[in-house]
Scaffold this motif. Structure first.
Motif, mmCIF file in Angstrom:
data_model
loop_
_atom_site.group_PDB
_atom_site.id
_atom_site.type_symbol
_atom_site.label_atom_id
_atom_site.label_comp_id
_atom_site.label_asym_id
_atom_site.label_seq_id
_atom_site.Cartn_x
_atom_site.Cartn_y
_atom_site.Cartn_z
ATOM 1 N N UNK A 255 -3.448 -20.437 -24.873
ATOM 2 C CA UNK A 255 -3.750 -20.287 -26.318
ATOM 3 C C UNK A 255 -2.966 -20.867 -27.199
ATOM 4 N N UNK A 256 -1.474 -20.681 -26.882
ATOM 5 C CA UNK A 256 -0.549 -21.706 -27.602
ATOM 6 C C UNK A 256 -0.921 -23.039 -27.768
ATOM 7 N N UNK A 257 -1.420 -23.707 -26.521
ATOM 8 C CA UNK A 257 -1.663 -24.957 -26.747
ATOM 9 C C UNK A 257 -2.955 -25.274 -27.718
ATOM 10 N N UNK A 258 -3.796 -24.621 -27.735
ATOM 11 C CA UNK A 258 -4.983 -24.612 -28.616
ATOM 12 C C UNK A 258 -4.498 -24.492 -29.902
ATOM 13 N N UNK A 259 -3.664 -23.544 -30.277
ATOM 14 C CA UNK A 259 -3.170 -23.293 -31.645
ATOM 15 C C UNK A 259 -2.487 -24.609 -32.161
ATOM 16 N N UNK A 260 -1.574 -25.155 -31.150
ATOM 17 C CA UNK A 260 -0.803 -26.122 -31.409
ATOM 18 C C UNK A 260 -1.713 -27.478 -31.811
ATOM 19 N N UNK A 261 -2.924 -27.669 -30.984
ATOM 20 C CA UNK A 261 -3.776 -28.713 -30.984
ATOM 21 C C UNK A 261 -4.589 -28.624 -32.376
ATOM 22 N N UNK A 262 -5.027 -27.351 -32.748
ATOM 23 C CA UNK A 262 -5.507 -27.203 -33.842
ATOM 24 C C UNK A 262 -4.755 -27.499 -35.071
ATOM 25 N N UNK A 263 -3.473 -26.966 -35.199
ATOM 26 C CA UNK A 263 -2.759 -27.259 -36.339
ATOM 27 C C UNK A 263 -2.556 -28.722 -36.618
ATOM 28 N N UNK A 264 -2.213 -29.359 -35.287
ATOM 29 C CA UNK A 264 -1.783 -30.980 -35.620
ATOM 30 C C UNK A 264 -3.088 -31.608 -35.855
ATOM 31 N N UNK A 265 -4.167 -31.260 -35.426
ATOM 32 C CA UNK A 265 -5.272 -32.176 -35.765
ATOM 33 C C UNK A 265 -5.726 -32.069 -37.254
ATOM 34 N N UNK A 266 -5.551 -30.836 -37.756
ATOM 35 C CA UNK A 266 -5.823 -30.692 -39.225
ATOM 36 C C UNK A 266 -4.664 -31.381 -40.053
ATOM 37 N N UNK A 267 -3.326 -31.342 -39.706
ATOM 38 C CA UNK A 267 -2.094 -31.778 -40.197
ATOM 39 C C UNK A 267 -2.401 -33.254 -40.526
ATOM 40 N N UNK A 268 -2.990 -34.048 -39.302
ATOM 41 C CA UNK A 268 -3.422 -35.464 -39.224
ATOM 42 C C UNK A 268 -4.436 -35.942 -40.067
#
Length: 344
Positions: A255-268
């Motif tokens: 779950x933590x990895x999915x949250x980090x992935x989502x935030x990073x993809x939108x920040x990009x």
């Protein structure tokens, strides 16, 4: 229109669903009698395990947090408390506090910066502070200062009541929630929580010191006048706790990895996301952009999110789960970025 739906509207954070073939059989859904007369088989064992998980001495099960907070504040209304409600508190727990106010307890709302003044006000009126707060409120960058809240309650001989529905199963050691996450063991704290989010079971638990839990069970109105949790629900709760012992940390890691992935993809893509590390992530929309248009555009492309408006600001909220795949997270983030640029 996209045929495949990516669902980001479900708060089953760990992805637990408990289909019937995974549960032990039950001879009847209910005993046909209230919990005050006889507990559903297995309920005591589940409550014991939940108390240990949360770092508390004892616990009891109820059908919902509405039953729980209605009864709890009805009991506490008979003592010399003044109720201090965190202004960000979730409505169901607040309804319990409002019942206590209707029964005669004075009530004020507070923010973290004004809690000391509220506690001093309670003390000046000859009452102890009864502080109500959420363990975590989605959309906020971090949890409230619960250690400060508990210390304030202890200083004045009061009590901190937490609605820990969001953290339970997600935060703290082994998913034990706020008492463990904030080191509140031994403090004057009662914790009410639903298992419906982190653990995927529609049942509530009240945890705290053994004396208070025993007194609650003795005077609880809903344990006398309402049906207890069903046998199937109790079995599902036991199943959830077993899965949590076996692979809960692995699910929370995913779950933590999915949250980090989502935030990073939108920040990009230059998009700001609210929600910190918690699996409820909100994308704030520009003031001139119509929330309904963006929500419908995402729906047509197979992405289901929660449209929300808070304090006059429109947001699209995504509830992330441990069973979302990396490809689903990437697709959702790309779809959001595409439509926000398209509608700009």
């Amino acid at each position: 229109m996209c045929e495949r739906r990516l669902d980001f509207t479900s708060a089953l954070y760990l992805g637990l669903r408990h289909p019937c073939h995974e549960l032990a059989p039950w001879p009847a859904l209910t005993l046909g009698k209230p919990a005050a007369l006889e507990e559903v088989p297995g309920a005591r064992a589940v409550a014991h395990d939940l108390a240990q998980l949360q770092g508390c001495a004892a616990a009891t099960l109820l059908p919902s947090t509405l039953h729980l907070f209605w009864d709890l504040f009805g009991m506490l209304a008979g003592e010399r408390y003044a109720v201090l409600v965190d202004e960000a508190c979730y409505p169901v727990a607040r309804w319990g506090a409002e019942r206590a106010a209707a029964l005669g307890l004075p009530l004020r709302t507070f923010r973290a910066a004004t809690l000391a003044g509220g506690a001093a006000w309670a003390d000046a009126t000859g009452r102890r502070p009864l502080i109500l707060a959420d363990g975590y409120r989605p959309g906020r960058p971090e949890a409230p200062p619960l250690a400060l809240y508990a210390a304030t309650a202890a200083r004045y001989g009061g009590l901190l009541v937490l609605d820990d529905t969001q953290p339970l199963g997600v935060l703290g050691e082994q998913g034990g929630g706020s008492v463990r996450a904030h080191g509140l063991q031994g403090m004057p704290v009662l914790v009410g929580a639903s298992l419906a989010k982190g653990f995927g079971v529609p049942v509530a638990v009240l945890a705290g010191d053994a004396g208070t839990i025993a007194r609650f069970e003795a005077v609880s109105e809903t344990r006398l006048h309402a049906s207890p949790p069903s046998a199937a629900t109790v079995l599902a709760a036991a199943h959830a706790l077993r899965l949590n012992r076996e692979r809960g940390d692995s699910m929370r890691g995913a779950l933590a990895r999915r949250v980090g992935q989502f935030r990073a993809a939108l920040a990009a893509q230059g998009l700001q996301v609210e929600g910190g590390a918690f699996p409820v992530q909100a994308v704030r929309l520009p003031g001139w952009m119509r929330l309904g248009d963006v929500h419908e555009a995402l729906r047509r492309d197979g992405v289901q999110a929660v449209p929300q408006r808070r304090n006059g600001t429109a947001r699209l909220t995504f509830l992330l789960r441990a069973d979302h795949t990396a490809a689903e997270i990437a697709q959702a983030a790309a779809t959001v970025g595409h439509h926000l640029k398209e509608l700009a």
